[in-house]
Write a protein that holds these residues in place. Structure first.
Motif, mmCIF file in Angstrom:
data_model
loop_
_atom_site.group_PDB
_atom_site.id
_atom_site.type_symbol
_atom_site.label_atom_id
_atom_site.label_comp_id
_atom_site.label_asym_id
_atom_site.label_seq_id
_atom_site.Cartn_x
_atom_site.Cartn_y
_atom_site.Cartn_z
ATOM 1 N N PHE B 252 0.833 -1.202 0.000
ATOM 2 C CA PHE B 252 0.000 0.000 0.000
ATOM 3 C C PHE B 252 0.873 1.261 0.000
ATOM 4 O O PHE B 252 0.750 2.113 -0.856
ATOM 5 N N GLU B 253 1.774 1.359 0.984
ATOM 6 C CA GLU B 253 2.655 2.523 1.059
ATOM 7 C C GLU B 253 3.750 2.245 2.072
ATOM 8 O O GLU B 253 3.570 1.488 3.010
ATOM 9 N N GLU B 254 4.891 2.888 1.846
ATOM 10 C CA GLU B 254 5.957 2.810 2.834
ATOM 11 C C GLU B 254 5.547 3.635 4.054
ATOM 12 O O GLU B 254 4.743 4.539 3.945
ATOM 13 N N PRO B 255 6.109 3.293 5.212
ATOM 14 C CA PRO B 255 5.762 4.070 6.411
ATOM 15 C C PRO B 255 6.401 5.453 6.367
ATOM 16 O O PRO B 255 7.501 5.649 6.845
ATOM 17 N N VAL B 256 5.731 6.376 5.735
ATOM 18 C CA VAL B 256 6.250 7.741 5.607
ATOM 19 C C VAL B 256 5.261 8.716 6.225
ATOM 20 O O VAL B 256 4.096 8.389 6.420
ATOM 21 N N SER B 257 5.750 9.903 6.520
ATOM 22 C CA SER B 257 4.884 10.950 7.055
ATOM 23 C C SER B 257 4.661 12.022 6.006
ATOM 24 O O SER B 257 5.512 12.262 5.156
ATOM 25 N N LEU B 258 3.534 12.663 6.147
ATOM 26 C CA LEU B 258 3.211 13.772 5.254
ATOM 27 C C LEU B 258 3.910 15.029 5.766
ATOM 28 O O LEU B 258 3.857 15.324 6.963
ATOM 29 N N ASN B 259 4.572 15.745 4.877
ATOM 30 C CA ASN B 259 5.154 17.032 5.246
ATOM 31 C C ASN B 259 5.023 17.980 4.065
ATOM 32 O O ASN B 259 5.724 17.854 3.080
#
Lengths: 307, 332
Positions: B252-259
């Motif tokens: 689904f998605e890599e564990p990243v944060s929105l910035n």
């Protein structure tokens, strides 16, 4: 008590036009279902492949004695998708089942059905939508029995009908991103319709090889198939009027017959589960959501066993 | 360009005080139960705590937005009505809602209190948003994190209410309000219980050679070798196997944060009224750093300067950040 109706949900997966035509021809002639929902609810990119066949298929199903309802797209974002919704809301000859609030804007003076991808969790929301013209509610698969019982009773008092999914993979999540394209190293805009390779969805298993989820474009479904054969009599008694089958590549005429016989009390729940198992469904059954447990689990009457 | 409102997370009374001091224009919070979408142990407010917090926030000129943004299952609606009644009595400035029944209850009984449409309502088109505005007099919509900046601009021109959009924090991959993955695995529902990957069902299991498996309920969500940082087992951020892909991958998605700090001027020019920082489950230190940095950034943009934000990367999940869907359609 009105005879419980059997319905066939829209095809969630990307089947070729040919495959869909064959499928619906057989459903029209042979399946004991009362209502057939047509339409693409998952991905608007797939719609051009089958659009020109809808009139013919709908006619054929009607000749077979089925009620035809058009289901709308569940995730609406693009201008083209918004126009599609507006078009469906203008349909004169068929009922529609809405799966996104965008449709509600257009439907202020028209009756409609509410699909299971809309969030109707309680009687207050149901009452409000009844006031706006909703006549039928297909309930979200994650609702537990306790909530469904109240909704069924409320619907009966309000003169509207209710539907619960009793067979097939459960829709669990929607996203803006296409996970089919992603698995193939692509993006949604150049997906090349790889989802067609997986007519029951693309299996995702855990790193330690446990079967887990199913990907269908922007939609994530359960790996297990919901099977509420053991809960049908309970469901009928609480006043649920329609039971929904989600189409898969298994023999859906045979699946419909198993459920029809069980609803008519011709075959016991235990025996019905055995018959369904004999259709070689390549995943375990589940009914956990109904019982308020993890959705993937198989719970309920101990005398009803699978496999 | 109007000065946008900075909307900050307040998971606890002390986080709320911190956010107020760091320059939040508004804070959002919830009660300690299933009526809000961050119903995690140790978070949120009791009624007396919220009473004090509202007084403190208002004294500092900060508005308080109460999240009542889950979907009450039939038979439990009264808990949500109670939350609304308490919020109204304590003088919150707005309710953030997703359920049509709850929205109607507020619109009917408390027409003087602002109604914000939660991201959990997943309203992605002008028609959907106009429906909520027409029916419940919604004043602001929190947009799902799936739109590009030009799409947000088009939205702003097409709807009769304000727009709030996320700028920083955890980046959920599924359309919020339309995900029952957690319920499928754990029996607790994100929509009905306000729970996502409940900690009580999380396990970290180390094997003989030091690999760490993270598990939720009966399923392995990811496996980390000794030189990797193990992430929290959120279903949409796990690694899985499928025939079309070589080896385990983030399906689904890599564990990243929105910035979105670098997109800040564009978002403000697009007509966004409020900028939201995610993270009611995060620490007071997180709230302090992020709110302080974004306060400075917004003020810089308003003064016509460059909104350089340094130091925020350390606070992002796994030290990786993304602009997600906001930057480009290719994310999809």
């Amino acid at each position: 008590m009105m005879k419980t109706q059997l319905t066939l949900a829209p095809i969630l997966f990307h089947w070729s036009a040919e495959k869909k035509l064959d499928f619906y021809a057989r459903i029209a002639d042979e399946a004991p279902v009362d209502v057939v929902y047509l339409g693409e609810v998952v991905c608007s990119k797939r719609t051009p492949f089958f659009e020109k066949h809808y009139d013919e298929v709908a006619e054929r199903l009607k000749r077979g004695g089925k009620t035809v309802v058009f289901s709308t797209l569940a995730e609406v974002m693009l201008k083209r998708e918004r126009n599609m919704i507006a078009g469906f809301c203008d349909l004169e000859d068929y009922e529609i089942e809405v799966n996104d609030t965008s449709a509600l804007w257009h439907l202020s003076d028209k009756n409609y059905r509410v699909g299971s991808l809309m969030n109707v969790y309680n009687e207050d929301t149901m009452a409000y939508l009844v006031g706006l013209g909703a006549t039928h509610f297909s309930l979200p698969p994650e609702l537990p029995r306790s909530a469904i019982a109240i909704l069924a009773q409320y619907a009966a008092q309000s003169g509207v009908t209710t539907e619960v999914q009793v067979f097939g993979r459960a829709s669990l999540a929607l996203s803006a991103r296409c996970y089919h394209a992603r698995a193939h190293g692509r993006i949604k805009d150049n997906c090349q319709f790889v989802c067609e390779e997986d007519p029951d969805g693309m299996p995702l298993v855990t790193i330690d090889k446990q079967e887990f989820l199913t990907v269908n474009g922007i939609q994530t479904l359960s790996h297990s198939y919901i099977n509420l054969l053991g809960e049908l009599s309970d469901l009928q008694q609480m006043g649920i009027t329609h039971c929904r089958l989600v189409p898969h590549t298994q023999d859906m005429v045979a699946v419909a017959n198993v459920f029809r016989d069980a609803l008519d009390n011709k075959v016991s729940a235990g025996e019905s589960v055995e018959k369904l198992t004999a259709l070689d469904i390549a995943a375990p059954f589940s009914n956990g959501f109904w019982h308020g447990k993890p959705g993937h689990q198989w719970a309920g009457k101990p005398e009803i066993v699978q496999k | 360009m109007n000065r946008p409102e900075l909307v900050c997370p307040a998971g606890t009374p002390s986080a709320m005080r911190t956010a107020v001091e760091a320059g939040a224009d508004a804070v959002y919070c919830g009660f300690q139960n299933a009526t809000n979408a961050r119903n995690f142990p140790g978070l949120n407010f009791t009624v007396p705590e919220l009473e004090k917090a509202v007084a403190h926030a208002h004294a500092g000129g900060t508005r308080v937005l109460l999240a009542v943004n889950t979907f009450p299952p039939a038979g439990k609606v009264n808990l949500w009505k109670e939350a609304v009644e308490n919020g109204a009595r304590l003088g919150v400035d707005a309710f953030i809602v997703a359920d049509i029944g709850v929205a109607n209850y507020i619109a009917k009984n408390y027409p003087g209190i602002r109604l914000h449409l939660s991201v959990q309502a997943a309203a992605t088109t002008p028609e959907a948003i106009k429906f909520y505005c027409r029916e419940f007099n919604v004043k602001r919509v929190v947009l799902p994190r799936i739109m590009t900046v030009p799409e947000i601009k088009m939205m702003a021109d097409a709807i009769p209410c304000e727009i709030e959009t996320f700028i920083f924090g955890n980046h959920g991959l599924m359309v919020e309000g339309r995900c029952s993955l957690t319920n499928y695995i754990t029996g607790l529902s994100t929509n009905m219980d306000g729970v996502c990957s409940p900690a009580a069902q999380v396990q970290y299991i180390k094997d003989d050679v030091g690999n760490l498996s993270t598990r939720l309920g009966e399923f392995t969500i990811d496996c980390f070798s000794c030189d990797e940082n193990a992430g929290y087992p959120t279903i949409c951020k796990g690694r899985y196997l499928t025939a079309a892909h070589d080896g385990p991958y983030y399906a689904f998605e890599e564990p990243v944060s929105l910035n979105l700090s670098s997109l800040l001027p564009d978002l403000m020019a697009a007509g966004v009224t409020a900028l939201k920082i995610e993270g009611r489950q995060r620490s007071r230190a997180y709230v302090k750093s992020v709110v302080t940095a974004y306060r400075r950034a917004v003020d810089s943009v308003m003064a016509g300067k460059d909104p350089e934000i340094s130091g925020l990367l350390a606070l992002t999940e796994g030290q990786k950040e993304t602009q997600g869907a906001f930057k480009s359609k290719t994310w999809r």
